[in-house]
Design a protein around this motif. Structure first.
Motif, PDB file in Angstrom:
ATOM      1  N   GLU A 126     -34.967  66.438 -12.040  1.00 21.90           N
ATOM      2  CA  GLU A 126     -34.270  66.183 -13.278  1.00 21.90           C
ATOM      3  C   GLU A 126     -35.191  65.356 -14.312  1.00 21.90           C
ATOM      4  O   GLU A 126     -35.077  65.696 -15.568  1.00 21.90           O
ATOM      5  CB  GLU A 126     -33.066  65.083 -12.916  1.00 21.90           C
ATOM      6  N   ARG A 127     -36.077  64.514 -13.789  1.00 20.25           N
ATOM      7  CA  ARG A 127     -37.038  63.478 -14.683  1.00 20.25           C
ATOM      8  C   ARG A 127     -38.584  63.875 -14.407  1.00 20.25           C
ATOM      9  O   ARG A 127     -38.904  63.807 -13.348  1.00 20.25           O
ATOM     10  CB  ARG A 127     -36.439  62.057 -14.696  1.00 20.25           C
ATOM     11  N   PHE A 128     -39.255  63.841 -15.589  1.00 15.91           N
ATOM     12  CA  PHE A 128     -40.725  63.789 -15.208  1.00 15.91           C
ATOM     13  C   PHE A 128     -41.436  62.387 -16.009  1.00 15.91           C
ATOM     14  O   PHE A 128     -41.287  62.659 -17.400  1.00 15.91           O
ATOM     15  CB  PHE A 128     -41.387  64.925 -15.976  1.00 15.91           C
ATOM     16  N   VAL A 129     -41.408  61.317 -15.280  1.00 16.55           N
ATOM     17  CA  VAL A 129     -41.667  60.123 -16.123  1.00 16.55           C
ATOM     18  C   VAL A 129     -43.246  59.555 -15.836  1.00 16.55           C
ATOM     19  O   VAL A 129     -43.603  59.918 -14.601  1.00 16.55           O
ATOM     20  CB  VAL A 129     -40.755  59.061 -15.910  1.00 16.55           C
ATOM     21  N   THR A 130     -43.536  58.729 -16.220  1.00 14.43           N
ATOM     22  CA  THR A 130     -44.879  57.755 -15.960  1.00 14.43           C
ATOM     23  C   THR A 130     -44.525  56.404 -15.704  1.00 14.43           C
ATOM     24  O   THR A 130     -43.457  56.062 -16.118  1.00 14.43           O
ATOM     25  CB  THR A 130     -45.905  57.880 -16.875  1.00 14.43           C
ATOM     26  N   LEU A 131     -45.338  55.851 -14.767  1.00 13.82           N
ATOM     27  CA  LEU A 131     -45.301  54.281 -14.960  1.00 13.82           C
ATOM     28  C   LEU A 131     -46.623  53.913 -15.187  1.00 13.82           C
ATOM     29  O   LEU A 131     -47.706  54.000 -14.225  1.00 13.82           O
ATOM     30  CB  LEU A 131     -44.769  53.746 -13.463  1.00 13.82           C
ATOM     31  N   SER A 132     -46.902  53.404 -16.433  1.00 11.45           N
ATOM     32  CA  SER A 132     -48.067  53.336 -17.209  1.00 11.45           C
ATOM     33  C   SER A 132     -48.502  51.903 -17.491  1.00 11.45           C
ATOM     34  O   SER A 132     -47.588  51.125 -17.719  1.00 11.45           O
ATOM     35  CB  SER A 132     -48.280  54.299 -18.337  1.00 11.45           C
ATOM     36  N   PRO A 133     -49.734  51.549 -17.308  1.00 15.80           N
ATOM     37  CA  PRO A 133     -50.237  50.528 -17.712  1.00 15.80           C
ATOM     38  C   PRO A 133     -50.103  50.078 -19.335  1.00 15.80           C
ATOM     39  O   PRO A 133     -50.221  51.396 -19.821  1.00 15.80           O
ATOM     40  CB  PRO A 133     -51.744  50.213 -17.444  1.00 15.80           C
ATOM     41  N   ILE A 134     -50.182  48.989 -20.118  1.00 16.52           N
ATOM     42  CA  ILE A 134     -50.357  48.647 -21.366  1.00 16.52           C
ATOM     43  C   ILE A 134     -51.586  47.724 -21.435  1.00 16.52           C
ATOM     44  O   ILE A 134     -51.368  46.785 -21.588  1.00 16.52           O
ATOM     45  CB  ILE A 134     -49.057  48.138 -21.936  1.00 16.52           C
ATOM     46  N   PRO A 135     -52.589  48.487 -21.562  1.00 13.37           N
ATOM     47  CA  PRO A 135     -53.884  47.700 -21.313  1.00 13.37           C
ATOM     48  C   PRO A 135     -54.275  46.785 -22.719  1.00 13.37           C
ATOM     49  O   PRO A 135     -55.062  45.681 -22.505  1.00 13.37           O
ATOM     50  CB  PRO A 135     -54.956  48.802 -21.159  1.00 13.37           C
ATOM     51  N   THR A 136     -53.611  47.207 -23.742  1.00  7.94           N
ATOM     52  CA  THR A 136     -53.857  46.156 -24.933  1.00  7.94           C
ATOM     53  C   THR A 136     -52.972  45.278 -25.369  1.00  7.94           C
ATOM     54  O   THR A 136     -52.969  44.668 -26.351  1.00  7.94           O
ATOM     55  CB  THR A 136     -54.184  47.088 -26.072  1.00  7.94           C
ATOM     56  N   LEU A 137     -51.948  45.154 -24.261  1.00  6.63           N
ATOM     57  CA  LEU A 137     -50.671  44.170 -24.718  1.00  6.63           C
ATOM     58  C   LEU A 137     -51.151  43.062 -25.066  1.00  6.63           C
ATOM     59  O   LEU A 137     -50.593  42.406 -25.944  1.00  6.63           O
ATOM     60  CB  LEU A 137     -49.623  44.550 -23.695  1.00  6.63           C
ATOM     61  N   ARG A 138     -51.988  42.420 -24.110  1.00  6.95           N
ATOM     62  CA  ARG A 138     -52.064  41.021 -23.995  1.00  6.95           C
ATOM     63  C   ARG A 138     -53.096  40.535 -25.362  1.00  6.95           C
ATOM     64  O   ARG A 138     -53.132  39.537 -25.670  1.00  6.95           O
ATOM     65  CB  ARG A 138     -52.775  40.518 -22.872  1.00  6.95           C
ATOM     66  N   THR A 139     -53.822  41.359 -25.849  1.00  3.70           N
ATOM     67  CA  THR A 139     -54.946  41.119 -26.836  1.00  3.70           C
ATOM     68  C   THR A 139     -54.299  41.697 -28.143  1.00  3.70           C
ATOM     69  O   THR A 139     -54.791  41.415 -29.407  1.00  3.70           O
ATOM     70  CB  THR A 139     -56.201  41.864 -26.678  1.00  3.70           C
ATOM     71  N   ALA A 140     -52.945  42.270 -28.178  1.00  3.88           N
ATOM     72  CA  ALA A 140     -52.295  42.664 -29.241  1.00  3.88           C
ATOM     73  C   ALA A 140     -51.775  41.489 -30.095  1.00  3.88           C
ATOM     74  O   ALA A 140     -51.357  40.497 -30.079  1.00  3.88           O
ATOM     75  CB  ALA A 140     -51.205  43.839 -28.957  1.00  3.88           C
ATOM     76  N   ALA A 141     -51.772  41.814 -31.585  1.00  3.41           N
ATOM     77  CA  ALA A 141     -50.932  40.990 -32.489  1.00  3.41           C
ATOM     78  C   ALA A 141     -49.424  41.223 -32.280  1.00  3.41           C
ATOM     79  O   ALA A 141     -48.884  41.866 -33.241  1.00  3.41           O
ATOM     80  CB  ALA A 141     -51.476  41.158 -33.755  1.00  3.41           C
ATOM     81  N   LEU A 142     -48.921  40.790 -31.385  1.00  3.19           N
ATOM     82  CA  LEU A 142     -47.388  40.853 -31.284  1.00  3.19           C
ATOM     83  C   LEU A 142     -46.467  39.977 -31.943  1.00  3.19           C
ATOM     84  O   LEU A 142     -46.927  38.917 -32.267  1.00  3.19           O
ATOM     85  CB  LEU A 142     -47.086  40.646 -29.604  1.00  3.19           C
ATOM     86  N   ASP A 143     -45.282  40.498 -32.245  1.00  3.84           N
ATOM     87  CA  ASP A 143     -44.182  39.782 -32.615  1.00  3.84           C
ATOM     88  C   ASP A 143     -43.733  38.732 -31.884  1.00  3.84           C
ATOM     89  O   ASP A 143     -42.685  38.634 -31.364  1.00  3.84           O
ATOM     90  CB  ASP A 143     -43.217  40.819 -33.302  1.00  3.84           C
ATOM     91  N   LEU A 144     -44.638  37.671 -31.583  1.00  7.45           N
ATOM     92  CA  LEU A 144     -44.056  36.604 -30.732  1.00  7.45           C
ATOM     93  C   LEU A 144     -44.169  35.291 -31.383  1.00  7.45           C
ATOM     94  O   LEU A 144     -45.045  34.881 -31.989  1.00  7.45           O
ATOM     95  CB  LEU A 144     -44.839  36.466 -29.404  1.00  7.45           C
TER      96      LEU A 144
END
Length: 401
Positions: free
Chosen positions: A272-290
């Motif tokens: 029923e589903r085709f999904v990934t479980l993927s890394p987010i390699p740039t998350l920690r270095t990104a300018a996040l709204d935190l």
């Protein structure tokens, strides 16, 4: 033994190239070029860079011939013979050498490694050589010429060894780990080139599960019970690896995912589903709204063994926004951009999905799922390419607001 490229060695190779370029005797060409290949393989980095620079300088475009051909075409731009003559004149002799090397035993792999060396040792220096190599390899590795192969424990030992060697997303801990990833509730598919039968070009690892997973540990736990593939409703693409550095920029992973989705639909139509479980390699270095305090708490790591409710809520919301917002025309995370360009949508973000050291260092353990909905893949890809809204699930949209 590796070594530099001496003037005498280059001159000897160059004279051999000059002898074979105009020849139409295949056996003579292969004998001479096999010697060139052996010499090149023995060169160190400096020697290989020297070969590439000298080949570009001595086997480029015939400038006088190109000038004459251009002048002839200007006299009569509609003259087909003049058009063909200019095209030929603008083709560097280096291109002829590439075509001859392709037919050599091991020649295709040599060209792939040649481009890897070019990108590593002389990137940006030799634009004509770069363009010719990329264009030639894009033709040689056209998806219509590749073979899709399901990799099983019964595949050749050399091919299996390459999977362990090349796996770049989630490193394999030897043969038993590989065997687990090829179990009955797992699938592994690779594109192979007929001229490189034991060298995967790109491969993808898939877990067949019931319900979408929320953590990598669920998929890589070697002690977990095996799921009956006939009971699975979800195919999880949890690792995709491009194996040949010389094919960077030739987007074969895109075609592999689409081809494998079709293959799985054929083999297991109940999925029923085709999904990934993927890394987010740039998350920690990104300018996040935190908030600044939240960022500091995330970085000091006290939440890992303590109360994580506050940082969890803020980080998941910031991640949802990060993965659904364009910067300069594209989502900045390369993994997200890859899947969105292929026609997937951002389906979910998962807290504590990868608590291994490398997962915490990259993204505080957060991972993303991208969903490939076969009827919507083409439309999603077209919308993303045209600069439209990033495709996201209702859950991700709600999380981002």
């Amino acid at each position: 033994m590796a070594g530099d490229l001496s003037d005498d060695t280059w001159q000897d190779l160059y004279e051999g190239i000059e002898r074979v370029l105009p020849v139409r005797d295949t056996s003579t060409q292969r004998q001479e070029l096999a010697r060139l290949a052996r010499v090149y393989r023995r060169l160190d980095d400096d020697g290989r860079a020297g070969f590439l620079r000298r080949a570009a300088a001595h086997l480029g475009v015939d400038e006088d011939g190109a000038r004459r051909a251009a002048e002839a075409l200007l006299e009569d731009p509609a003259d087909p013979a003049a058009q063909v003559a200019l095209r030929r004149a603008l083709t560097p002799r280096f291109s002829d050498l590439l075509h001859l090397l392709t037919g050599l035993d091991g020649g295709v792999k040599l060209l792939v490694d040649l481009r890897a060396d070019l990108r590593h040792l002389a990137r940006g220096e030799l634009p004509m050589v770069e363009a010719e190599l990329e264009g030639h390899l894009a033709t040689v590795f056209d998806v219509g010429l590749l073979e899709l192969e399901r990799i099983t424990w019964g595949s050749s030992a050399r091919l299996l060894e390459k999977l362990i060697q090349y796996e770049a997303v989630h490193e394999m801990d030897g043969w038993e780990d590989l065997r687990d990833r090829l179990d009955a509730d797992r699938r592994c598919f690779a594109f192979l080139h007929p001229a490189m039968p034991d060298e995967p070009v790109v491969f993808v690892e898939i877990a067949l599960v019931t319900g979408p997973p929320t953590s990598l540990g669920e998929l890589l736990d070697r002690e977990a019970p095996t799921c009956d593939a006939e009971d699975a409703d979800t195919a999880v693409f949890y690792s995709i690896t491009s194996c040949q550095r010389g094919l960077a920029g030739i987007h074969l992973g895109t075609e592999l995912i689409k081809t494998v989705v079709r293959e799985l639909q054929r083999e297991l139509p109940h999925l029923e589903r085709f999904v990934t479980l993927s890394p987010i390699p740039t998350l920690r270095t990104a300018a996040l709204d935190l908030e600044e305090a939240t960022r500091a708490e995330l970085d000091d790591g006290t939440w890992i063994d303590g109360d994580d409710a506050g940082v969890r809520r803020q980080l998941l919301r910031a991640t949802a926004r990060y993965l659904s917002t364009r910067v300069d025309g594209r989502v900045p995370d390369p993994v997200a951009n890859f899947h969105l360009s292929n026609g997937a949508l951002v389906d979910a973000v998962h807290w504590r999905a990868n608590t291994e050291d490398y997962g915490l260092e990259r993204s505080w353990g957060v991972m993303a799922s991208y969903r490939y909905d076969p009827p919507a893949i083409a439309a999603n890809a077209a919308t993303y390419a045209a600069g439209g809204d990033v495709a996201v699930s209702e859950d991700v949209r709600a999380l981002a607001t």
